[in-house]
Design a protein around this motif. Structure first.
Motif, PDB file in Angstrom:
ATOM      1  N   HIS A 284       0.806  -1.224   0.000  1.00 10.48           N
ATOM      2  CA  HIS A 284       0.000   0.000   0.000  1.00 10.48           C
ATOM      3  C   HIS A 284       0.837   1.272   0.000  1.00 10.48           C
ATOM      4  O   HIS A 284       0.299   2.353  -0.278  1.00 10.48           O
ATOM      5  CB  HIS A 284      -0.965  -0.010   1.186  1.00 10.48           C
ATOM      6  CG  HIS A 284      -2.164  -0.871   0.963  1.00 10.48           C
ATOM      7  ND1 HIS A 284      -3.189  -0.511   0.123  1.00 10.48           N
ATOM      8  CD2 HIS A 284      -2.478  -2.105   1.429  1.00 10.48           C
ATOM      9  CE1 HIS A 284      -4.106  -1.466   0.111  1.00 10.48           C
ATOM     10  NE2 HIS A 284      -3.683  -2.448   0.886  1.00 10.48           N
ATOM     11  N   GLU A 285       2.116   1.150   0.284  1.00 15.19           N
ATOM     12  CA  GLU A 285       2.978   2.323   0.159  1.00 15.19           C
ATOM     13  C   GLU A 285       3.012   2.839  -1.285  1.00 15.19           C
ATOM     14  O   GLU A 285       3.401   3.986  -1.543  1.00 15.19           O
ATOM     15  CB  GLU A 285       4.400   1.999   0.636  1.00 15.19           C
ATOM     16  CG  GLU A 285       4.671   2.349   2.084  1.00 15.19           C
ATOM     17  CD  GLU A 285       3.915   1.508   3.090  1.00 15.19           C
ATOM     18  OE1 GLU A 285       2.919   2.022   3.670  1.00 15.19           O
ATOM     19  OE2 GLU A 285       4.289   0.344   3.311  1.00 15.19           O
ATOM     20  N   PHE A 286       2.594   2.002  -2.232  1.00 13.56           N
ATOM     21  CA  PHE A 286       2.617   2.373  -3.644  1.00 13.56           C
ATOM     22  C   PHE A 286       1.234   2.744  -4.183  1.00 13.56           C
ATOM     23  O   PHE A 286       1.068   2.927  -5.390  1.00 13.56           O
ATOM     24  CB  PHE A 286       3.193   1.221  -4.473  1.00 13.56           C
ATOM     25  CG  PHE A 286       4.627   0.904  -4.162  1.00 13.56           C
ATOM     26  CD1 PHE A 286       5.662   1.522  -4.839  1.00 13.56           C
ATOM     27  CD2 PHE A 286       4.954  -0.028  -3.184  1.00 13.56           C
ATOM     28  CE1 PHE A 286       6.988   1.240  -4.561  1.00 13.56           C
ATOM     29  CE2 PHE A 286       6.275  -0.324  -2.886  1.00 13.56           C
ATOM     30  CZ  PHE A 286       7.291   0.313  -3.576  1.00 13.56           C
ATOM     31  N   ASP A 287       0.237   2.867  -3.306  1.00 16.19           N
ATOM     32  CA  ASP A 287      -1.140   3.089  -3.762  1.00 16.19           C
ATOM     33  C   ASP A 287      -1.311   4.376  -4.564  1.00 16.19           C
ATOM     34  O   ASP A 287      -2.130   4.436  -5.486  1.00 16.19           O
ATOM     35  CB  ASP A 287      -2.095   3.115  -2.563  1.00 16.19           C
ATOM     36  CG  ASP A 287      -2.454   1.724  -2.070  1.00 16.19           C
ATOM     37  OD1 ASP A 287      -2.027   0.748  -2.713  1.00 16.19           O
ATOM     38  OD2 ASP A 287      -3.145   1.619  -1.048  1.00 16.19           O
ATOM     39  N   LEU A 288      -0.579   5.398  -4.222  1.00 16.99           N
ATOM     40  CA  LEU A 288      -0.710   6.687  -4.907  1.00 16.99           C
ATOM     41  C   LEU A 288       0.452   6.934  -5.867  1.00 16.99           C
ATOM     42  O   LEU A 288       0.756   8.071  -6.213  1.00 16.99           O
ATOM     43  CB  LEU A 288      -0.790   7.824  -3.891  1.00 16.99           C
ATOM     44  CG  LEU A 288      -1.949   7.755  -2.892  1.00 16.99           C
ATOM     45  CD1 LEU A 288      -1.918   8.952  -1.953  1.00 16.99           C
ATOM     46  CD2 LEU A 288      -3.292   7.672  -3.608  1.00 16.99           C
ATOM     47  N   GLY A 289       1.088   5.839  -6.301  1.00 21.61           N
ATOM     48  CA  GLY A 289       2.275   5.997  -7.127  1.00 21.61           C
ATOM     49  C   GLY A 289       3.495   6.211  -6.250  1.00 21.61           C
ATOM     50  O   GLY A 289       3.454   6.074  -5.028  1.00 21.61           O
ATOM     51  N   THR A 290       4.606   6.582  -6.867  1.00 19.33           N
ATOM     52  CA  THR A 290       5.853   6.676  -6.104  1.00 19.33           C
ATOM     53  C   THR A 290       6.168   8.075  -5.565  1.00 19.33           C
ATOM     54  O   THR A 290       7.041   8.222  -4.717  1.00 19.33           O
ATOM     55  CB  THR A 290       7.029   6.206  -6.975  1.00 19.33           C
ATOM     56  OG1 THR A 290       7.089   7.011  -8.160  1.00 19.33           O
ATOM     57  CG2 THR A 290       6.878   4.739  -7.345  1.00 19.33           C
ATOM     58  N   GLU A 312      15.504   1.695  -9.647  1.00 23.84           N
ATOM     59  CA  GLU A 312      16.633   2.500 -10.124  1.00 23.84           C
ATOM     60  C   GLU A 312      16.286   3.390 -11.314  1.00 23.84           C
ATOM     61  O   GLU A 312      16.976   4.373 -11.582  1.00 23.84           O
ATOM     62  CB  GLU A 312      17.814   1.602 -10.484  1.00 23.84           C
ATOM     63  CG  GLU A 312      17.525   0.589 -11.577  1.00 23.84           C
ATOM     64  CD  GLU A 312      18.706  -0.332 -11.827  1.00 23.84           C
ATOM     65  OE1 GLU A 312      18.669  -1.049 -12.844  1.00 23.84           O
ATOM     66  OE2 GLU A 312      19.647  -0.344 -11.014  1.00 23.84           O
ATOM     67  N   THR A 313      15.180   3.075 -12.025  1.00 22.34           N
ATOM     68  CA  THR A 313      14.775   3.928 -13.154  1.00 22.34           C
ATOM     69  C   THR A 313      13.541   4.756 -12.842  1.00 22.34           C
ATOM     70  O   THR A 313      13.053   5.491 -13.703  1.00 22.34           O
ATOM     71  CB  THR A 313      14.514   3.067 -14.407  1.00 22.34           C
ATOM     72  OG1 THR A 313      13.416   2.176 -14.155  1.00 22.34           O
ATOM     73  CG2 THR A 313      15.745   2.276 -14.809  1.00 22.34           C
ATOM     74  N   LYS A 358       2.580  -5.388  -7.716  1.00 22.21           N
ATOM     75  CA  LYS A 358       2.464  -4.972  -9.111  1.00 22.21           C
ATOM     76  C   LYS A 358       1.020  -4.990  -9.579  1.00 22.21           C
ATOM     77  O   LYS A 358       0.598  -4.154 -10.397  1.00 22.21           O
ATOM     78  CB  LYS A 358       3.312  -5.902 -10.001  1.00 22.21           C
ATOM     79  CG  LYS A 358       3.740  -5.293 -11.320  1.00 22.21           C
ATOM     80  CD  LYS A 358       4.775  -4.207 -11.102  1.00 22.21           C
ATOM     81  CE  LYS A 358       5.240  -3.616 -12.421  1.00 22.21           C
ATOM     82  NZ  LYS A 358       6.173  -2.474 -12.216  1.00 22.21           N
ATOM     83  N   THR A 359       0.223  -5.922  -9.045  1.00 23.22           N
ATOM     84  CA  THR A 359      -1.159  -6.061  -9.503  1.00 23.22           C
ATOM     85  C   THR A 359      -2.186  -5.526  -8.517  1.00 23.22           C
ATOM     86  O   THR A 359      -3.321  -5.256  -8.910  1.00 23.22           O
ATOM     87  CB  THR A 359      -1.486  -7.545  -9.796  1.00 23.22           C
ATOM     88  OG1 THR A 359      -1.217  -8.326  -8.621  1.00 23.22           O
ATOM     89  CG2 THR A 359      -0.644  -8.057 -10.952  1.00 23.22           C
ATOM     90  N   PRO A 363       2.482   0.830  -8.384  1.00 25.61           N
ATOM     91  CA  PRO A 363       3.882   1.232  -8.337  1.00 25.61           C
ATOM     92  C   PRO A 363       4.403   1.836  -9.633  1.00 25.61           C
ATOM     93  O   PRO A 363       5.457   2.480  -9.639  1.00 25.61           O
ATOM     94  CB  PRO A 363       4.612  -0.072  -8.025  1.00 25.61           C
ATOM     95  CG  PRO A 363       3.729  -1.121  -8.616  1.00 25.61           C
ATOM     96  CD  PRO A 363       2.323  -0.637  -8.400  1.00 25.61           C
ATOM     97  N   GLY A 364       3.687   1.608 -10.745  1.00 24.97           N
ATOM     98  CA  GLY A 364       4.156   2.098 -12.043  1.00 24.97           C
ATOM     99  C   GLY A 364       5.075   1.103 -12.721  1.00 24.97           C
ATOM    100  O   GLY A 364       5.525   0.122 -12.123  1.00 24.97           O
ATOM    101  N   ASP A 365       5.401   1.371 -13.971  1.00 21.99           N
ATOM    102  CA  ASP A 365       6.180   0.431 -14.777  1.00 21.99           C
ATOM    103  C   ASP A 365       7.660   0.417 -14.422  1.00 21.99           C
ATOM    104  O   ASP A 365       8.378  -0.525 -14.771  1.00 21.99           O
ATOM    105  CB  ASP A 365       6.026   0.761 -16.263  1.00 21.99           C
ATOM    106  CG  ASP A 365       4.595   0.566 -16.758  1.00 21.99           C
ATOM    107  OD1 ASP A 365       3.884  -0.260 -16.151  1.00 21.99           O
ATOM    108  OD2 ASP A 365       4.196   1.249 -17.720  1.00 21.99           O
TER     109      ASP A 365
END
Length: 718
Positions: A284-290, A312-313, A358-359, A363-365
């Motif tokens: 859930h730390e990635f729920d709103l993107g990074t 890293e990217t 990821k699903t 988190p984004g690509d």
């Protein structure tokens, strides 16, 4: 009867507490001149100096140590208690001995409380009797935690009976004693004060075990309403053991209005104040993107660990990532692992985050979740190369979660991990779970959810870095006394900060309108626990819609009626109303169930009908008919599933994806068939909280016009 033969350590907690007592120092420099006694032969000089320098004893009289005199049981107890680090100022449970003089009561009580002695008989310690060398062997083996083989009763000595044999052997193997001669131990002989000095001196030179204390939290999900009491708990634990490490296993983000309003920064301020030592990422730390996550990391006054998250990217996280293990971590940065020094010992901590992120999150690509087993093996190798043999995995992969990665599998597959502090599955592990698959044991802990508990774990490592003892528990933050007052008082500083800086904004949010209902929605207890209701339909529709965004194959949603706590009036729907309907913050779960299991669940749902039952299911994606006049277990007469807009008969041999909440998925309300699926690894926990899912659905459907549609029919009531 030899009463002390029956004395055993009461529990692991006691052993660990005794081992944690401050040790005395050993110094032999200038021994001959330092003793100051006229009756100390050369072979006793170092031992006597050790006792006097550490104020364990001042000798028998001025200028005399009494080296060749026997020592009474009470004097031996006082000296042993001091050698172990117990003090007269501390409080100990009264052992109930009536023959112990006041000067020795504290020491005898301390040794009795920690399992070293139970006395000569009930109520009698034998305080003024000389202690024998055999009795002393029992005290010493127990006090110093020597490895005792209870079955090895034979010894190299001819004068040691079976009751003392295991303890004498333990002393010989540890080097505490070689006996009086090659064949005589002197088991029945009175112990001399000089001999006792040697025993205590050698005991202080034994390889020291290392106690690591961890204070741990996980899946707090922005539940900071009780953070002032949590602060009190943490402070008390730190006072008890100042060297404790405070760690979090992820999912600080998402779950309450505090997160919606402050994006984790409110939680972070309190985490910084409490002095966390490390945290790993939850999904859930990635729920709103990074971007919000990067801001959270940057402002943290502690480092993050995550060996299998490669960012890293990623534009927001890349500058914070350090693909390394370090003993000099910087606050506000992310490492594969960190090395902490605790009481002079090196402890390695690395992190893992579930690949499900990821699903089930966003988190984004540019964020890659690498194989957790491979990355764990690399982390362990890095620590071992750095000379670290005490390793903690801080994980957010679930205890026995069915998402493809979990702590139990990690423990079995990767050697070298001593402790796993876990999260993600919200398991309430009241006691540590021990896995002994590998060459060394692995201890697993998890502290439930929502700041309900603070977990504690004490582990003792031997000189080779292997866990030899462990003890842990969960401390209930909001525990109450019999009079309904809280056990833990609120920390005033934290309480005031919450009340003035954060709570006012939340009160405003509660008043906000999140939707509108054209008619009142029925959530009354007597309704949702006995029949289909419009509110039940709306809640399950929202659950199914959310589940489909995660797993498009999800076709059914089930909500236990006991989880719906109020109705909603016609007109504007406020956030406070939603929270009143769903006060538990239950999270989403997706189960893979056979048609037979679904039918069994529906039978359980209506087993008490028409009586109220919290297990009664509100449903979406299916409709079913039952006959409440029939015997429980044989009431469901037809079940149809909506697949692609068409209702077709339930196929008992087919597997369906079914959404519910984690409470029910884990077998809550006695859904045994769901518990079987959970234990089989057929349940995924994306974790979106029910009220968030509901308000999201309201936003997408602003004019709610829910209705009873014939999803549940009792033919006996027709």
């Amino acid at each position: 009867m030899f009463y002390e033969e029956e004395c055993q350590l009461n529990n692991k907690n006691k052993f660990i507490a005794a081992a944690a007592v401050a040790s005395v120092t050993v110094s032999a420099a200038g021994a001959s001149a330092a003793t100051g006694f006229t009756d100390v032969p050369a072979k006793y000089e170092e031992a006597v100096q050790f006792l006097t320098e550490n104020e364990i004893t001042a000798g028998f009289s001025e200028g005399t140590f009494g080296t060749s005199m026997s020592i009474t049981r009470v004097d031996a107890a006082i000296q042993l208690a001091k050698a172990l680090g117990f003090t007269e100022e501390d409080t100990y449970e009264d052992a109930g001995f009536t023959d112990v003089p006041e000067r020795g009561q504290w020491a005898v009580n301390a040794l009795a409380e920690w399992g070293v002695t139970n006395g000569k008989a009930p109520g009698k310690f034998g305080a003024f009797e000389p202690i024998t060398r055999g009795e002393a062997s029992y005290w010493l083996a127990t006090a110093y935690g020597l490895e005792v083989d209870e079955t090895a009763t034979e010894t190299p000595f001819t004068d040691v009976n079976e009751r003392f044999g295991p303890y004498v052997n333990a002393l010989v193997e540890s080097g505490l004693s070689l006996g009086k001669t090659a064949t005589k131990f002197g088991a029945a002989d009175q112990l001399l004060r000089g001999e006792w000095a040697l025993f205590l001196y050698r005991g202080a030179q034994l390889p020291e075990d290392f106690l690591l204390s961890l204070i741990h939290t996980n899946d707090t999900h922005a539940h900071i309403e009780n953070v002032a009491r949590k602060a009190t708990v943490v402070e008390a634990l730190r006072e008890e053991n100042p060297s404790s490490l405070l760690v979090d296993a992820g999912d600080v983000f998402s779950g309450t209005l505090y997160f919606n309003e402050f994006k984790g920064q409110a939680d972070l301020e309190f985490m910084n104040l409490l002095g966390y030592d490390a945290m790993t990422f939850g999904n859930h730390e990635f729920d709103l993107g990074t971007e919000p996550l990067a801001e959270f990391v940057k402002k943290a006054k502690f480092p993050f660990v995550s060996a299998n998250v490669n960012a890293e990217t990623d534009a927001n996280l890349s500058s914070l990532m350090n693909e390394t293990v370090t003993d000099e971590p910087m606050d506000g940065e992310v490492y594969n692992g960190i090395i902490k020094e605790v009481d002079g010992e090196k402890v390695g901590i690395f992190g893992l985050t579930t690949a499900e992120t990821k699903t089930i999150s966003s988190p984004g690509d540019d964020v890659v979740f690498e194989d957790y087993i491979e990355e764990a093996e690399k982390a362990v190798s890095s620590f071992e190369e750095a000379g670290v043999n005490k390793i903690v995995a801080l994980t957010h992969i679930g205890f026995q979660d069915g998402g493809g990665d979990n702590d139990v599998t990690l423990a079995k597959e990767v050697d070298g991990i001593d402790v796993i502090v876990g999260g993600h599955s919200h398991d309430k592990l009241d006691e540590p779970y021990i896995d002994e698959t590998g060459a060394e044991p692995t201890v697993i802990v998890q502290a439930n959810e929502y700041n309900k508990f603070v977990g504690t774990l004490d582990v003792i490592f031997d000189e080779d870095g292997m866990v030899t003892e462990y003890a842990g528990e969960l401390i209930e933050v909001d525990a109450k006394n019999e009079d309904e007052t809280y056990v833990f008082e609120e920390n005033e500083e934290v309480k005031n900060m919450l009340a003035t800086k954060y709570t006012p904004a939340i009160d405003e949010v509660k008043a906000q309108v999140v939707g509108s209902a054209t008619a009142a929605l029925d959530g009354e207890r007597a309704s949702v626990r006995t029949k289909e209701t419009d509110l039940g339909n709306l809640i399950t529709d929202a659950m199914l819609a959310k589940a489909k965004t995660i797993d498009s194959d999800t076709v059914i949603a089930l909500q236990n009626g006991g989880g719906i706590r109020a109705s909603i009036d016609a007109g504007d729907i406020t956030m406070e109303e939603v929270l009143t309907v769903m006060p538990f913050g239950n999270a989403l779960a997706i189960m893979d169930l056979t048609g037979a299991e679904i039918k069994a669940a529906l039978e359980h749902s209506v087993s008490l009908a028409p009586e109220q039952n919290g297990a009664f299911l509100q449903v979406a994606g299916l409709k079913f008919t039952y006959d409440s006049s029939k015997e429980a277990g044989s009431r469901v007469t037809s079940v149809e599933v909506n697949e692609g807009g068409t209702f077709t008969a339930l196929d008992e041999a087919k597997t369906y994806a079914v959404a519910t909440n984690t409470f029910t998925a884990k077998g809550g309300d006695n859904y045994a068939m769901f518990k079987v699926a959970y234990d089989d690894g057929r349940v995924s926990e994306p974790g979106f909280v029910d009220w968030e899912t509901f308000t999201e659905y309201l936003a997408a459907n602003p004019e709610v016009d829910a209705a009873v549609e014939g999803r549940i029919t009792d033919s006996a009531a027709q």
